[in-house]
Motif scaffolding. Sequence first.
Motif, PDB file in Angstrom:
ATOM      1  N   LEU A  86      17.089  -6.927   8.929  1.00 48.81           N
ATOM      2  CA  LEU A  86      16.924  -6.201   7.669  1.00 48.81           C
ATOM      3  C   LEU A  86      16.341  -7.084   6.575  1.00 48.81           C
ATOM      4  O   LEU A  86      15.538  -6.623   5.759  1.00 48.81           O
ATOM      5  N   VAL A  87      16.727  -8.353   6.546  1.00 47.27           N
ATOM      6  CA  VAL A  87      16.165  -9.275   5.551  1.00 47.27           C
ATOM      7  C   VAL A  87      14.668  -9.463   5.794  1.00 47.27           C
ATOM      8  O   VAL A  87      13.874  -9.486   4.839  1.00 47.27           O
ATOM      9  N   LEU A  88      14.267  -9.582   7.040  1.00 44.77           N
ATOM     10  CA  LEU A  88      12.834  -9.697   7.350  1.00 44.77           C
ATOM     11  C   LEU A  88      12.082  -8.444   6.895  1.00 44.77           C
ATOM     12  O   LEU A  88      11.029  -8.540   6.260  1.00 44.77           O
ATOM     13  N   ALA A  89      12.631  -7.268   7.221  1.00 41.40           N
ATOM     14  CA  ALA A  89      11.994  -6.017   6.796  1.00 41.40           C
ATOM     15  C   ALA A  89      11.951  -5.936   5.276  1.00 41.40           C
ATOM     16  O   ALA A  89      10.940  -5.515   4.692  1.00 41.40           O
ATOM     17  N   PHE A 103       9.034  -8.035   3.853  1.00 38.11           N
ATOM     18  CA  PHE A 103       7.727  -7.392   3.986  1.00 38.11           C
ATOM     19  C   PHE A 103       7.590  -6.198   3.045  1.00 38.11           C
ATOM     20  O   PHE A 103       6.548  -6.012   2.411  1.00 38.11           O
ATOM     21  N   MET A 104       8.654  -5.398   2.942  1.00 34.93           N
ATOM     22  CA  MET A 104       8.608  -4.249   2.019  1.00 34.93           C
ATOM     23  C   MET A 104       8.470  -4.710   0.578  1.00 34.93           C
ATOM     24  O   MET A 104       7.730  -4.112  -0.199  1.00 34.93           O
ATOM     25  N   GLY A 105       9.184  -5.769   0.227  1.00 32.58           N
ATOM     26  CA  GLY A 105       9.118  -6.278  -1.148  1.00 32.58           C
ATOM     27  C   GLY A 105       7.728  -6.768  -1.511  1.00 32.58           C
ATOM     28  O   GLY A 105       7.235  -6.523  -2.612  1.00 32.58           O
ATOM     29  N   ALA A 106       7.085  -7.468  -0.578  1.00 33.88           N
ATOM     30  CA  ALA A 106       5.726  -7.959  -0.834  1.00 33.88           C
ATOM     31  C   ALA A 106       4.757  -6.801  -1.015  1.00 33.88           C
ATOM     32  O   ALA A 106       3.924  -6.802  -1.932  1.00 33.88           O
ATOM     33  N   TYR A 107       4.872  -5.789  -0.159  1.00 34.73           N
ATOM     34  CA  TYR A 107       3.987  -4.624  -0.271  1.00 34.73           C
ATOM     35  C   TYR A 107       4.303  -3.835  -1.539  1.00 34.73           C
ATOM     36  O   TYR A 107       3.396  -3.380  -2.236  1.00 34.73           O
ATOM     37  N   LYS A 108       5.581  -3.694  -1.849  1.00 36.23           N
ATOM     38  CA  LYS A 108       5.985  -2.968  -3.048  1.00 36.23           C
ATOM     39  C   LYS A 108       5.385  -3.631  -4.293  1.00 36.23           C
ATOM     40  O   LYS A 108       4.866  -2.951  -5.179  1.00 36.23           O
ATOM     41  N   LEU A 109       5.450  -4.952  -4.355  1.00 35.44           N
ATOM     42  CA  LEU A 109       4.893  -5.666  -5.500  1.00 35.44           C
ATOM     43  C   LEU A 109       3.385  -5.455  -5.594  1.00 35.44           C
ATOM     44  O   LEU A 109       2.846  -5.237  -6.685  1.00 35.44           O
ATOM     45  N   LYS A 110       2.708  -5.475  -4.450  1.00 37.10           N
ATOM     46  CA  LYS A 110       1.256  -5.286  -4.429  1.00 37.10           C
ATOM     47  C   LYS A 110       0.872  -3.921  -5.005  1.00 37.10           C
ATOM     48  O   LYS A 110      -0.004  -3.826  -5.862  1.00 37.10           O
ATOM     49  N   ARG A 137       4.409   3.496  -7.292  1.00 38.85           N
ATOM     50  CA  ARG A 137       5.771   3.149  -6.884  1.00 38.85           C
ATOM     51  C   ARG A 137       5.967   3.514  -5.420  1.00 38.85           C
ATOM     52  O   ARG A 137       5.703   4.633  -5.012  1.00 38.85           O
ATOM     53  N   ARG A 138       6.419   2.553  -4.657  1.00 41.95           N
ATOM     54  CA  ARG A 138       6.733   2.750  -3.242  1.00 41.95           C
ATOM     55  C   ARG A 138       8.057   2.072  -2.953  1.00 41.95           C
ATOM     56  O   ARG A 138       8.492   1.188  -3.675  1.00 41.95           O
ATOM     57  N   TYR A 139       8.656   2.441  -1.848  1.00 42.93           N
ATOM     58  CA  TYR A 139       9.915   1.835  -1.404  1.00 42.93           C
ATOM     59  C   TYR A 139      10.936   1.781  -2.539  1.00 42.93           C
ATOM     60  O   TYR A 139      11.528   0.744  -2.825  1.00 42.93           O
ATOM     61  N   THR A 140      11.164   2.922  -3.150  1.00 43.38           N
ATOM     62  CA  THR A 140      12.090   2.982  -4.283  1.00 43.38           C
ATOM     63  C   THR A 140      13.533   2.710  -3.872  1.00 43.38           C
ATOM     64  O   THR A 140      14.379   2.483  -4.725  1.00 43.38           O
ATOM     65  N   PHE A 141      13.795   2.684  -2.589  1.00 43.04           N
ATOM     66  CA  PHE A 141      15.124   2.369  -2.068  1.00 43.04           C
ATOM     67  C   PHE A 141      15.319   0.862  -1.867  1.00 43.04           C
ATOM     68  O   PHE A 141      16.386   0.426  -1.437  1.00 43.04           O
ATOM     69  N   HIS A 142      14.305   0.074  -2.197  1.00 46.55           N
ATOM     70  CA  HIS A 142      14.313  -1.361  -1.928  1.00 46.55           C
ATOM     71  C   HIS A 142      15.546  -2.057  -2.526  1.00 46.55           C
ATOM     72  O   HIS A 142      16.199  -2.859  -1.853  1.00 46.55           O
TER      73      HIS A 142
END
Length: 115
Positions: A18-21, A24-31, A38-43
Amino acid sequence: GEWRRVLHSIFGHLCVLLVLAQGFMGAYKLKVLKQGERRYTFHGSLGKGIMAMGCATILLAVGFWPWSLGTKAIIGSLTLASCLVGALWVVERRSESEGLALGSGGAGKIGVPAE
Protein backbone atom coordinates in the motif's frame (compact mmCIF):
# COMPACT_ATOMS: atom_id res chain seq x y z
CA GLY A 1 0.22 -17.18 19.71
CA GLU A 2 1.05 -18.24 16.22
CA TRP A 3 -1.99 -16.44 14.71
CA ARG A 4 -0.46 -13.11 15.80
CA ARG A 5 2.71 -13.84 13.86
CA VAL A 6 0.76 -14.79 10.74
CA LEU A 7 -1.50 -11.73 10.95
CA HIS A 8 1.53 -9.52 11.66
CA SER A 9 3.20 -10.86 8.52
CA ILE A 10 0.09 -10.37 6.36
CA PHE A 11 -0.47 -6.82 7.66
CA GLY A 12 3.20 -5.96 7.22
CA HIS A 13 3.28 -7.11 3.60
CA LEU A 14 0.02 -5.28 2.87
CA CYS A 15 1.45 -2.10 4.40
CA VAL A 16 4.52 -2.28 2.16
CA LEU A 17 2.39 -2.80 -0.97
CA LEU A 18 0.00 0.00 0.00
CA VAL A 19 2.87 2.40 0.71
CA LEU A 20 4.31 1.70 -2.75
CA ALA A 21 0.91 2.30 -4.36
CA GLN A 22 0.45 5.45 -2.25
CA GLY A 23 3.78 6.79 -3.49
CA PHE A 24 2.90 6.32 -7.16
CA MET A 25 -0.58 7.77 -6.65
CA GLY A 26 0.84 10.74 -4.76
CA ALA A 27 3.32 11.54 -7.52
CA TYR A 28 0.60 11.35 -10.18
CA LYS A 29 -1.83 13.32 -8.02
CA LEU A 30 0.72 16.12 -7.62
CA LYS A 31 1.37 16.17 -11.38
CA VAL A 32 -2.30 16.56 -12.31
CA LEU A 33 -3.00 18.91 -9.38
CA LYS A 34 -0.47 21.35 -10.87
CA GLN A 35 -2.60 21.26 -14.03
CA GLY A 36 -5.69 22.16 -12.03
CA GLU A 37 -7.27 18.72 -11.92
CA ARG A 38 -8.15 16.73 -8.80
CA ARG A 39 -7.53 12.99 -8.81
CA TYR A 40 -7.19 10.33 -6.13
CA THR A 41 -9.18 12.37 -3.64
CA PHE A 42 -9.05 9.38 -1.28
CA HIS A 43 -5.24 9.68 -1.07
CA GLY A 44 -5.24 11.27 2.40
CA SER A 45 -7.73 8.79 3.81
CA LEU A 46 -5.75 5.89 2.38
CA GLY A 47 -2.60 7.27 4.01
CA LYS A 48 -4.31 7.40 7.38
CA GLY A 49 -5.53 3.83 6.86
CA ILE A 50 -2.01 2.69 6.05
CA MET A 51 -0.72 4.36 9.21
CA ALA A 52 -3.44 2.66 11.28
CA MET A 53 -2.59 -0.72 9.72
CA GLY A 54 1.10 -0.14 10.47
CA CYS A 55 0.27 0.58 14.10
CA ALA A 56 -1.89 -2.56 14.27
CA THR A 57 1.03 -4.52 12.80
CA ILE A 58 3.36 -3.27 15.54
CA LEU A 59 0.80 -3.93 18.27
CA LEU A 60 0.40 -7.51 17.06
CA ALA A 61 4.17 -7.96 17.24
CA VAL A 62 4.31 -6.51 20.76
CA GLY A 63 2.19 -9.49 21.80
CA PHE A 64 4.80 -12.05 20.78
CA TRP A 65 8.06 -10.19 21.36
CA PRO A 66 9.97 -11.79 24.25
CA TRP A 67 10.37 -8.52 26.15
CA SER A 68 9.34 -7.53 29.65
CA LEU A 69 5.81 -6.34 30.31
CA GLY A 70 7.17 -2.84 31.02
CA THR A 71 8.94 -2.64 27.65
CA LYS A 72 5.85 -3.93 25.88
CA ALA A 73 3.72 -1.32 27.70
CA ILE A 74 6.03 1.51 26.63
CA ILE A 75 6.19 0.38 23.00
CA GLY A 76 2.46 -0.28 22.88
CA SER A 77 1.65 3.11 24.42
CA LEU A 78 3.95 4.98 22.04
CA THR A 79 2.50 3.08 19.09
CA LEU A 80 -1.06 3.93 20.15
CA ALA A 81 -0.11 7.59 20.64
CA SER A 82 1.46 7.65 17.17
CA CYS A 83 -1.66 6.11 15.70
CA LEU A 84 -3.92 8.64 17.41
CA VAL A 85 -1.86 11.56 16.12
CA GLY A 86 -0.96 10.26 12.66
CA ALA A 87 -3.92 8.18 11.60
CA LEU A 88 -6.91 9.31 13.59
CA TRP A 89 -6.39 13.02 14.21
CA VAL A 90 -8.27 14.60 11.31
CA VAL A 91 -7.00 18.01 10.25
CA GLU A 92 -8.79 19.78 7.43
CA ARG A 93 -6.88 22.57 5.73
CA ARG A 94 -8.52 25.10 3.47
CA SER A 95 -6.95 26.85 0.54
CA GLU A 96 -7.52 30.59 0.92
CA SER A 97 -7.64 31.26 -2.81
CA GLU A 98 -10.09 28.53 -3.77
CA GLY A 99 -12.01 28.12 -0.53
CA LEU A 100 -11.76 24.35 -0.98
CA ALA A 101 -11.15 21.89 1.77
CA LEU A 102 -7.93 20.21 0.73
CA GLY A 103 -8.14 16.46 0.95
CA SER A 104 -11.88 16.54 1.50
CA GLY A 105 -12.77 14.40 -1.49
CA GLY A 106 -14.78 15.18 -4.59
CA ALA A 107 -13.79 15.24 -8.21
CA GLY A 108 -13.37 17.78 -10.94
CA LYS A 109 -11.25 20.87 -11.49
CA ILE A 110 -9.86 23.23 -8.91
CA GLY A 111 -9.37 26.91 -9.47
CA VAL A 112 -5.82 27.94 -10.23
CA PRO A 113 -5.14 31.40 -8.80
CA ALA A 114 -4.24 34.09 -11.29
CA GLU A 115 -0.69 35.37 -11.06
